[in-house]
Design a protein around this motif. Structure first.
Motif, PDB file in Angstrom:
ATOM      1  N   SER A   1      19.368  -4.100 -16.573  1.00 43.93           N
ATOM      2  CA  SER A   1      18.996  -3.066 -17.541  1.00 43.93           C
ATOM      3  C   SER A   1      18.161  -1.975 -16.891  1.00 43.93           C
ATOM      4  N   THR A   2      17.925  -0.900 -17.639  1.00 45.69           N
ATOM      5  CA  THR A   2      17.055   0.174 -17.153  1.00 45.69           C
ATOM      6  C   THR A   2      15.655  -0.343 -16.879  1.00 45.69           C
ATOM      7  N   PHE A   3      15.151  -1.190 -17.776  1.00 43.38           N
ATOM      8  CA  PHE A   3      13.821  -1.777 -17.592  1.00 43.38           C
ATOM      9  C   PHE A   3      13.761  -2.532 -16.265  1.00 43.38           C
ATOM     10  N   GLY A   4      14.767  -3.384 -16.000  1.00 41.97           N
ATOM     11  CA  GLY A   4      14.771  -4.159 -14.770  1.00 41.97           C
ATOM     12  C   GLY A   4      14.831  -3.279 -13.534  1.00 41.97           C
ATOM     13  N   ALA A   5      15.649  -2.224 -13.578  1.00 42.20           N
ATOM     14  CA  ALA A   5      15.768  -1.333 -12.427  1.00 42.20           C
ATOM     15  C   ALA A   5      14.440  -0.659 -12.114  1.00 42.20           C
ATOM     16  N   VAL A   6      13.746  -0.192 -13.150  1.00 36.49           N
ATOM     17  CA  VAL A   6      12.459   0.480 -12.939  1.00 36.49           C
ATOM     18  C   VAL A   6      11.429  -0.493 -12.375  1.00 36.49           C
ATOM     19  N   MET A   7      11.406  -1.722 -12.884  1.00 36.40           N
ATOM     20  CA  MET A   7      10.438  -2.696 -12.394  1.00 36.40           C
ATOM     21  C   MET A   7      10.723  -3.105 -10.955  1.00 36.40           C
ATOM     22  N   LEU A   8      11.995  -3.191 -10.578  1.00 38.21           N
ATOM     23  CA  LEU A   8      12.333  -3.489  -9.190  1.00 38.21           C
ATOM     24  C   LEU A   8      11.903  -2.347  -8.271  1.00 38.21           C
ATOM     25  N   VAL A   9      12.042  -1.121  -8.741  1.00 35.74           N
ATOM     26  CA  VAL A   9      11.552   0.026  -7.963  1.00 35.74           C
ATOM     27  C   VAL A   9      10.038  -0.087  -7.762  1.00 35.74           C
ATOM     28  N   ARG A  10       9.320  -0.470  -8.824  1.00 35.64           N
ATOM     29  CA  ARG A  10       7.865  -0.626  -8.700  1.00 35.64           C
ATOM     30  C   ARG A  10       7.518  -1.666  -7.638  1.00 35.64           C
ATOM     31  N   ILE A  11       8.214  -2.799  -7.657  1.00 32.23           N
ATOM     32  CA  ILE A  11       7.938  -3.845  -6.666  1.00 32.23           C
ATOM     33  C   ILE A  11       8.184  -3.321  -5.254  1.00 32.23           C
ATOM     34  N   GLY A  12       9.310  -2.627  -5.046  1.00 29.61           N
ATOM     35  CA  GLY A  12       9.608  -2.092  -3.718  1.00 29.61           C
ATOM     36  C   GLY A  12       8.587  -1.082  -3.252  1.00 29.61           C
ATOM     37  N   VAL A  13       8.161  -0.194  -4.160  1.00 26.12           N
ATOM     38  CA  VAL A  13       7.181   0.833  -3.794  1.00 26.12           C
ATOM     39  C   VAL A  13       5.838   0.199  -3.437  1.00 26.12           C
ATOM     40  N   VAL A  14       5.404  -0.792  -4.214  1.00 33.02           N
ATOM     41  CA  VAL A  14       4.112  -1.427  -3.953  1.00 33.02           C
ATOM     42  C   VAL A  14       4.138  -2.187  -2.634  1.00 33.02           C
ATOM     43  N   ILE A  15       5.237  -2.862  -2.324  1.00 37.13           N
ATOM     44  CA  ILE A  15       5.336  -3.574  -1.044  1.00 37.13           C
ATOM     45  C   ILE A  15       5.297  -2.586   0.120  1.00 37.13           C
ATOM     46  N   ALA A  16       6.016  -1.458  -0.019  1.00 36.43           N
ATOM     47  CA  ALA A  16       5.977  -0.434   1.034  1.00 36.43           C
ATOM     48  C   ALA A  16       4.571   0.124   1.202  1.00 36.43           C
ATOM     49  N   ALA A  17       3.865   0.349   0.086  1.00 36.52           N
ATOM     50  CA  ALA A  17       2.499   0.860   0.164  1.00 36.52           C
ATOM     51  C   ALA A  17       1.572  -0.149   0.850  1.00 36.52           C
ATOM     52  N   ALA A  18       1.803  -1.448   0.608  1.00 36.79           N
ATOM     53  CA  ALA A  18       0.953  -2.483   1.215  1.00 36.79           C
ATOM     54  C   ALA A  18       1.022  -2.427   2.738  1.00 36.79           C
ATOM     55  N   LEU A  19       2.193  -2.117   3.285  1.00 40.16           N
ATOM     56  CA  LEU A  19       2.330  -2.031   4.740  1.00 40.16           C
ATOM     57  C   LEU A  19       1.532  -0.855   5.304  1.00 40.16           C
ATOM     58  N   LEU A  20       1.486   0.258   4.565  1.00 35.46           N
ATOM     59  CA  LEU A  20       0.751   1.434   5.034  1.00 35.46           C
ATOM     60  C   LEU A  20      -0.753   1.291   4.831  1.00 35.46           C
ATOM     61  N   ILE A  21      -1.155   0.451   3.904  1.00 33.50           N
ATOM     62  CA  ILE A  21      -2.575   0.311   3.576  1.00 33.50           C
ATOM     63  C   ILE A  21      -3.320  -0.538   4.610  1.00 33.50           C
ATOM     64  N   ARG A  22      -2.636  -1.426   5.299  1.00 27.33           N
ATOM     65  CA  ARG A  22      -3.308  -2.392   6.179  1.00 27.33           C
ATOM     66  C   ARG A  22      -4.263  -1.737   7.175  1.00 27.33           C
ATOM     67  N   PRO A  23      -3.848  -0.694   7.928  1.00 27.39           N
ATOM     68  CA  PRO A  23      -4.808  -0.087   8.866  1.00 27.39           C
ATOM     69  C   PRO A  23      -6.032   0.497   8.169  1.00 27.39           C
ATOM     70  N   LEU A  24      -5.841   1.037   6.992  1.00 26.12           N
ATOM     71  CA  LEU A  24      -6.959   1.613   6.254  1.00 26.12           C
ATOM     72  C   LEU A  24      -7.965   0.541   5.854  1.00 26.12           C
ATOM     73  N   LEU A  25      -7.496  -0.634   5.512  1.00 16.84           N
ATOM     74  CA  LEU A  25      -8.384  -1.707   5.064  1.00 16.84           C
ATOM     75  C   LEU A  25      -9.133  -2.357   6.216  1.00 16.84           C
ATOM     76  N   THR A  26      -8.525  -2.381   7.384  1.00 19.34           N
ATOM     77  CA  THR A  26      -9.199  -2.978   8.536  1.00 19.34           C
ATOM     78  C   THR A  26     -10.144  -2.013   9.228  1.00 19.34           C
ATOM     79  N   GLY A  27      -9.962  -0.703   8.978  1.00 19.97           N
ATOM     80  CA  GLY A  27     -10.807   0.279   9.624  1.00 19.97           C
ATOM     81  C   GLY A  27     -10.482   0.456  11.084  1.00 19.97           C
ATOM     82  N   SER A  28      -9.267   0.090  11.485  1.00 18.90           N
ATOM     83  CA  SER A  28      -8.873   0.182  12.888  1.00 18.90           C
ATOM     84  C   SER A  28      -8.547   1.600  13.312  1.00 18.90           C
ATOM     85  N   GLY A  29      -8.398   2.494  12.324  1.00 16.46           N
ATOM     86  CA  GLY A  29      -8.065   3.883  12.645  1.00 16.46           C
ATOM     87  C   GLY A  29      -6.602   4.093  12.934  1.00 16.46           C
ATOM     88  N   GLY A  30      -5.790   3.085  12.605  1.00 14.39           N
ATOM     89  CA  GLY A  30      -4.362   3.184  12.887  1.00 14.39           C
ATOM     90  C   GLY A  30      -3.609   4.064  11.910  1.00 14.39           C
TER      91      GLY A  30
END
Length: 559
Positions: A236-265
């Motif tokens: 359904s449309t609801f399911g498609a939107v929620m799957l997009v949210r999951i994908g976007v959040v997982i992608a954001a988690a990969l970019l956030i890691r250097p910021l959280l460690t303070g490594s300057g990466g």
């Protein structure tokens, strides 16, 4: 030093009392009785009409809703008088119209039951009867027909939504503070745990929402969803939107890691991509809620995303101030951070108020909707709470400008604690609000239900006459007449005559122009200029020598 030691238990007691008050407020909002969490689309009309008697079996049933709907597989049916299925094949949906093909012609009462999903992802269910030839005992639709929402599911959904909102503010605000305001000398371990918690809450609430949508849509219990139900949700449309949210959040988690460690990466391009992903994630909330079905959907989606983003920046930033910066940063660092944060907060609050006002105007629509509906009254309560928060925020801004350097951060921490306590209740209220029928739809429902059809049967020794008058209000009215023999068979009529008069107002009889549709069915249009008890007289001639009249009194209301 001794005084500071004595103050510590008092501060802890104050903090514990504040936390307890917040939790009680959240529980009160989340578990208080709420309006039914369905029926956000309205069944505006059907053919045949509910409770009507038609002379011949139709070849289809048509349902027209106030907004586009999606079909719930296997949950829309027409049951014949003998209890068998009268529908043939799968129902067809085109926009707002649902069509059910029929293959039965038996006389008697038919039961139509339906369950669809409205454009804002909420299920809509209902049932009504109509009769062919003459009424009979209504058949049973089965245990699962037009089922409502299971109470456990009804409670679980706003809880999950609240956790999603909480995760969003623990994610967006802290990430912005770490990227732009965090002093290099301070450890990022505590904020990192906060951000990972936010990520976990967003992902967990999204997965839970995907699962809950299956029993919510089908009307089953909390653990009743099967693989087929989950597959339908994902498609359904609801399911498609929620799957997009999951994908976007997982992608954001990969970019956030250097910021959280303070490594300057992290790089500027990484932060820019992170911002784009954040905007995409925010858009998934309004795309599965009321904004997607509003009269101006594009505007509503953008406004609601701005509303959520401003909330997440402001409240997430307050959590970072209260939990870390006001405790760990020195006066020099606070002197640089707080003025910048104060400007951020002012912009976020301004966007929050503007977007919230715009969205409320769209969803409420009228003063009547604001006062007379559950949604409108909840908006009023939310506005009152927001006003308290804005008062606290204004006082906090004054402290930042004048007194932090003199009095230290303690007064500011107390004010921010009050702000977060009130906003926790607001988030709980919002989690329930998104499940309540919008005021614009609730008012439309009332307007639809007030359009009544007078349906009565008049009899004498020659015939029975079924009379239908719609909308039974002052002004133009449609009249349908069906003639039957005393034993319920269709009766050919040679001549139809009808008049309407209002004796209480001195209105003389008005001739009703009737048009023969079949030998036993005639229709007419008449203008009834005033409300009141109208006397209608019908004269039917069934042969050269057989003629008789029947009279009835009909209450005509003001439109």
């Amino acid at each position: 030093m001794a005084s500071m030691t004595l103050d510590l238990p008092r501060r802890r007691r104050t903090g514990a009392a504040l936390l307890l008050g917040v939790l009680l407020g959240m529980l009160g909002v989340l578990f208080a009785p709420a309006a039914p969490a369905s029926a956000h689309a309205v069944l505006q009309r059907s053919d045949p009409q509910p409770d009507s008697i038609v002379p011949q079996a139709p070849d289809r049933v048509t349902l027209v809703f106030s907004e586009t709907v999606q079909l719930v597989q296997g949950r829309t049916r027409v049951v014949a008088p003998d209890g068998s299925r009268a529908d043939e094949g799968e129902p067809v949906i085109e926009g707002t119209t649902l069509t059910i093909r029929l293959g039965a012609e038996a006389k008697g009462t038919y039961l139509v039951s339906y369950r669809v999903v409205s454009a804002d992802s909420h299920p809509v269910s209902g049932a009504f009867t109509y009769s062919v030839g003459a009424a009979s005992a209504p058949p049973s639709a089965g245990d699962d027909a037009a089922a409502g929402v299971d109470p456990a599911v009804e409670v679980a959904i706003p809880v999950v939504k609240f956790l999603g909102y909480a995760g969003l503010l623990l994610l967006v605000g802290p990430v912005m503070v770490l990227a732009l305001l965090w002093p290099h000398r301070l450890s990022r371990r505590g904020p990192a745990r906060l951000v990972w918690t936010g990520l976990g809450l967003v992902l967990g609430s999204t997965v839970a929402a995907l699962y809950l949508q299956a029993p919510y849509t089908a009307g089953g219990g909390l653990f009743s969803a099967g693989p087929g139900d989950l597959r339908d949700v994902l498609a359904s449309t609801f399911g498609a939107v929620m799957l997009v949210r999951i994908g976007v959040v997982i992608a954001a988690a990969l970019l956030i890691r250097p910021l959280l460690t303070g490594s300057g990466g992290e790089s500027r391009s990484d932060l820019a991509i992170l911002g784009v992903l954040g905007v995409a994630a925010l858009a998934t909330w309004p795309l599965t809620g009321h904004p997607s079905a509003s009269p101006v959907a594009a505007v509503s989606v953008v406004v609601d995303a701005v509303h959520l983003g401003a909330m997440a920046v402001w409240l997430g930033g307050l959590v970072m101030l209260l939990g870390f910066l006001l405790r760990q940063a020195d006066s020099r660092e606070l002197g640089a951070i707080l003025p910048i944060w104060s400007r951020w907060a002012a912009v976020a609050v301004g966007a929050l108020v503007l977007a919230g006002t715009t969205q409320a105007l769209i969803e409420v629509g009228t003063v009547k909707g604001l006062v007379d509906t559950t949604y409108g009254r909840m908006i009023i309560a939310k506005v009152a709470l927001v006003a308290l928060v804005l008062g606290s925020a204004f006082f906090a801004r004054r402290l930042v400008q004048k007194r932090v350097a003199e009095d230290g951060p303690t007064p500011l921490r107390r004010i921010i604690g009050v702000e977060l306590g009130i906003t926790a209740v607001i988030l709980g209220l919002t989690a329930v609000l998104v499940q309540v029928t919008p005021a614009r739809t609730a008012v439309e429902t009332v307007a639809t239900t007030t359009e009544t059809t007078v349906d009565t049967v008049l009899s004498n020794n020659l015939y029975s006459l079924q009379v239908q008058i719609f909308p039974a209000a002052a002004g133009n009215n449609s009249i349908h007449l069906y003639a039957y023999t005393p034993d319920g068979q269709l009766l050919p009529v040679v001549e139809w005559v009808a008049t309407a008069e209002l004796p209480s107002a001195g209105v003389e009889p008005i001739d009703v122009d009737l048009l023969r549709i079949t030998d036993s069915h005639a229709i007419g249009e008449v203008n009834l200029p005033a409300a009141g008890d109208w006397t209608l007289k019908f004269t039917l001639r069934t042969s050269e020598i057989d003629q008789a009249s029947v009279t009835t009194t009909v209450s005509i209301r003001q439109p």
